[in-house]
Design a protein around this motif. Structure first.
Motif, PDB file in Angstrom:
ATOM      1  N   ASP A  31       0.807  -1.216   0.000  1.00 34.45           N
ATOM      2  CA  ASP A  31       0.000   0.000   0.000  1.00 34.45           C
ATOM      3  C   ASP A  31       0.843   1.272   0.000  1.00 34.45           C
ATOM      4  OD1 ASP A  31       1.040  -0.184   2.529  1.00 34.45           O
ATOM      5  OD2 ASP A  31      -0.845   0.209   3.581  1.00 34.45           O
ATOM      6  N   SER A  32       2.130   1.152  -0.267  1.00 36.47           N
ATOM      7  CA  SER A  32       2.999   2.330  -0.268  1.00 36.47           C
ATOM      8  C   SER A  32       2.686   3.253  -1.441  1.00 36.47           C
ATOM      9  CB  SER A  32       4.471   1.911  -0.367  1.00 36.47           C
ATOM     10  OG  SER A  32       4.897   1.226   0.777  1.00 36.47           O
ATOM     11  N   ARG A  33       2.794   4.540  -1.163  1.00 38.60           N
ATOM     12  CA  ARG A  33       2.828   5.527  -2.233  1.00 38.60           C
ATOM     13  C   ARG A  33       4.302   5.834  -2.476  1.00 38.60           C
ATOM     14  NH1 ARG A  33      -0.061  10.619  -0.438  1.00 38.60           N
ATOM     15  NH2 ARG A  33       0.844  10.009   1.575  1.00 38.60           N
ATOM     16  N   ILE A  34       4.759   5.600  -3.705  1.00 39.09           N
ATOM     17  CA  ILE A  34       6.177   5.691  -4.018  1.00 39.09           C
ATOM     18  C   ILE A  34       6.443   6.943  -4.854  1.00 39.09           C
ATOM     19  CG2 ILE A  34       8.147   4.523  -5.067  1.00 39.09           C
ATOM     20  CD1 ILE A  34       6.518   1.882  -4.790  1.00 39.09           C
ATOM     21  N   VAL A  35       7.413   7.735  -4.423  1.00 40.02           N
ATOM     22  CA  VAL A  35       7.864   8.888  -5.200  1.00 40.02           C
ATOM     23  C   VAL A  35       9.328   8.656  -5.550  1.00 40.02           C
ATOM     24  CG1 VAL A  35       8.327  11.370  -5.199  1.00 40.02           C
ATOM     25  CG2 VAL A  35       6.221  10.484  -4.177  1.00 40.02           C
ATOM     26  N   VAL A  36       9.629   8.738  -6.841  1.00 37.23           N
ATOM     27  CA  VAL A  36      10.981   8.498  -7.329  1.00 37.23           C
ATOM     28  C   VAL A  36      11.568   9.819  -7.825  1.00 37.23           C
ATOM     29  CG1 VAL A  36      12.391   7.058  -8.836  1.00 37.23           C
ATOM     30  CG2 VAL A  36      10.166   6.217  -8.077  1.00 37.23           C
ATOM     31  N   TYR A  37      12.826  10.079  -7.466  1.00 43.38           N
ATOM     32  CA  TYR A  37      13.483  11.287  -7.951  1.00 43.38           C
ATOM     33  C   TYR A  37      14.909  10.955  -8.361  1.00 43.38           C
ATOM     34  CZ  TYR A  37      16.300  11.877  -3.674  1.00 43.38           C
ATOM     35  OH  TYR A  37      17.201  11.703  -2.650  1.00 43.38           O
ATOM     36  N   ASP A  38      15.597  11.930  -8.962  1.00 43.51           N
ATOM     37  CA  ASP A  38      17.003  11.738  -9.303  1.00 43.51           C
ATOM     38  C   ASP A  38      17.745  13.055  -9.234  1.00 43.51           C
ATOM     39  OD1 ASP A  38      17.320  13.064 -12.025  1.00 43.51           O
ATOM     40  OD2 ASP A  38      15.698  11.678 -12.479  1.00 43.51           O
ATOM     41  N   ASN A  39      19.059  12.941  -9.340  1.00 40.59           N
ATOM     42  CA  ASN A  39      19.953  14.093  -9.434  1.00 40.59           C
ATOM     43  C   ASN A  39      20.920  13.826 -10.574  1.00 40.59           C
ATOM     44  OD1 ASN A  39      21.248  16.520  -8.804  1.00 40.59           O
ATOM     45  ND2 ASN A  39      22.636  15.538  -7.358  1.00 40.59           N
ATOM     46  N   SER A  40      20.367  13.462 -11.718  1.00 38.18           N
ATOM     47  CA  SER A  40      21.175  12.995 -12.835  1.00 38.18           C
ATOM     48  C   SER A  40      20.787  13.693 -14.130  1.00 38.18           C
ATOM     49  CB  SER A  40      20.978  11.481 -13.013  1.00 38.18           C
ATOM     50  OG  SER A  40      21.521  11.045 -14.238  1.00 38.18           O
ATOM     51  N   PRO A  41      21.771  14.009 -14.997  1.00 32.17           N
ATOM     52  CA  PRO A  41      21.433  14.594 -16.295  1.00 32.17           C
ATOM     53  C   PRO A  41      20.644  13.651 -17.193  1.00 32.17           C
ATOM     54  CG  PRO A  41      23.777  14.083 -16.170  1.00 32.17           C
ATOM     55  CD  PRO A  41      23.225  13.901 -14.791  1.00 32.17           C
ATOM     56  N   THR A  42      20.622  12.355 -16.864  1.00 34.05           N
ATOM     57  CA  THR A  42      19.819  11.413 -17.650  1.00 34.05           C
ATOM     58  C   THR A  42      18.356  11.383 -17.195  1.00 34.05           C
ATOM     59  OG1 THR A  42      20.314   9.545 -16.190  1.00 34.05           O
ATOM     60  CG2 THR A  42      21.830   9.939 -18.016  1.00 34.05           C
ATOM     61  N   HIS A  43      18.031  12.103 -16.113  1.00 34.93           N
ATOM     62  CA  HIS A  43      16.659  12.113 -15.575  1.00 34.93           C
ATOM     63  C   HIS A  43      16.168  10.675 -15.368  1.00 34.93           C
ATOM     64  CE1 HIS A  43      16.319  16.466 -16.204  1.00 34.93           C
ATOM     65  NE2 HIS A  43      16.951  16.263 -17.342  1.00 34.93           N
ATOM     66  N   SER A  44      16.984   9.896 -14.686  1.00 37.35           N
ATOM     67  CA  SER A  44      16.766   8.457 -14.545  1.00 37.35           C
ATOM     68  C   SER A  44      15.598   8.085 -13.648  1.00 37.35           C
ATOM     69  CB  SER A  44      18.047   7.788 -14.023  1.00 37.35           C
ATOM     70  OG  SER A  44      18.568   8.493 -12.903  1.00 37.35           O
ATOM     71  N   ALA A  45      14.992   9.050 -12.965  1.00 37.08           N
ATOM     72  CA  ALA A  45      13.823   8.730 -12.134  1.00 37.08           C
ATOM     73  C   ALA A  45      12.719   8.085 -12.954  1.00 37.08           C
ATOM     74  CB  ALA A  45      13.294   9.990 -11.453  1.00 37.08           C
ATOM     75  N   ALA A  46      12.618   8.449 -14.225  1.00 34.77           N
ATOM     76  CA  ALA A  46      11.565   7.868 -15.067  1.00 34.77           C
ATOM     77  C   ALA A  46      11.727   6.355 -15.185  1.00 34.77           C
ATOM     78  CB  ALA A  46      11.571   8.524 -16.446  1.00 34.77           C
ATOM     79  N   ARG A  47      12.962   5.878 -15.249  1.00 32.45           N
ATOM     80  CA  ARG A  47      13.196   4.430 -15.298  1.00 32.45           C
ATOM     81  C   ARG A  47      12.727   3.779 -14.006  1.00 32.45           C
ATOM     82  NH1 ARG A  47      14.548  -0.202 -18.505  1.00 32.45           N
ATOM     83  NH2 ARG A  47      15.430  -1.741 -17.101  1.00 32.45           N
TER      84      ARG A  47
END
Length: 281
Positions: A84-100
């Motif tokens: 039941d977790s709500r997951i938020v993904v972020y990054d600090n990368s020029p590839t914007h890897s949070a989308a993966r």
């Protein structure tokens, strides 16, 4: 949650017991930056490190391929993810890897909902919001990962599509890599692109503040690349990371008949038998 959540939204939700924040920073081969080291220097309070670079099928010669269910389950439980977790993904990368990371949460059926932090850590820090240092030690979770391959595309699927042209292929690599003018970052890999594909460099999806373009501004990217919204899409890139940015962008525009080629050019470009094109589309 929507595909994107704002920094304001996350700041208000930081203490929510069902919220899991994951840092999905990832760098291209040869980069001097170390994602784990940077996470331990500064991350959003309460976040855990996803470590995309090691979250892959170790038995597959193609780098970065989706891992087995058991491996994904073990990693997600160690990061504190529950059903039941709500997951938020972020990054600090020029590839914007949070989308993966966001796409992986979805294809494995993890959490109640998953979103990308719009603007990532750069926007969070630019706004003067708090960060913390050190390694994360979340309480173990109980999530079970089960891969649904409905939106995953394989080399066989792409070979068939070269013949049929049923889906339009969109490539997120930079223009130089797409045309073959620039060498690939991985040694001995062919240059160019999958025949028939179109190029929308992933960097074009982002504004100066690192947030993602939306609405008409987003739609123009696809229109200028010659995207045909009457056909299904397959997204690709170098190793299945920035392809997820295009997929997220299409979903923001209401387009859901989209698959992601997990092997991407790391698989296609290394195979001497696959057809390859150079130049502009």
């Amino acid at each position: 949650m929507d595909i994107l959540v704002s920094t304001d939204w996350l700041a208000d939700e930081l203490d929510a017991p069902d919220l899991v924040i994951l840092d999905a920073s990832l760098f291209l081969p040869g980069s001097p930056r170390d994602a784990r080291e940077e996470f331990e220097t500064a991350h959003i309070p309460g976040a855990a490190f996803l470590d995309l670079s090691n979250l892959a099928d170790q038995d597959d010669p193609t780098p970065g391929m989706l891992p087995p269910d058991a491996m994904m389950t073990q990693r997600m439980q160690a990061l504190g993810v529950n059903a039941d977790s709500r997951i938020v993904v972020y990054d600090n990368s020029p590839t914007h890897s949070a989308a993966r990371g966001w796409w992986m949460m979805r294809v494995y059926g993890l959490g109640a909902s998953t979103a990308i932090l719009d603007g990532g850590l750069p926007k969070w820090i630019a706004e003067g919001r708090p960060v913390e240092a050190g390694a994360a030690t979340p309480a173990p979770g109980s999530a079970i990962a089960r891969l649904d391959r409905a939106s995953v595309r394989t080399k066989a699927d792409l070979l068939a599509n070269v013949e049929s042209g049923a889906a339009q292929v969109l490539d997120a690599r930079g223009a130089g890599r797409f045309t073959g003018a620039e060498a690939e970052p991985r040694p001995s890999m062919a240059s160019g692109h999958i025949p028939g594909s179109r190029n929308i460099p992933s960097s074009a999806f982002f504004r100066a503040d690192n947030s993602m373009k939306q609405d008409d501004e987003l739609r123009r990217l696809f229109e200028e690349a010659g995207a045909d919204f009457d056909r299904p899409f397959i997204t690709t890139c170098g190793s299945g990371v920035t392809a997820a940015i295009i997929l997220a962008g299409l979903e923001l525009l209401g387009k859901t008949d989209v698959g992601l080629y997990d092997g991407s050019w790391s698989e296609w470009g290394f195979d001497p038998a696959t057809p390859k094109a150079t130049g502009t589309a």
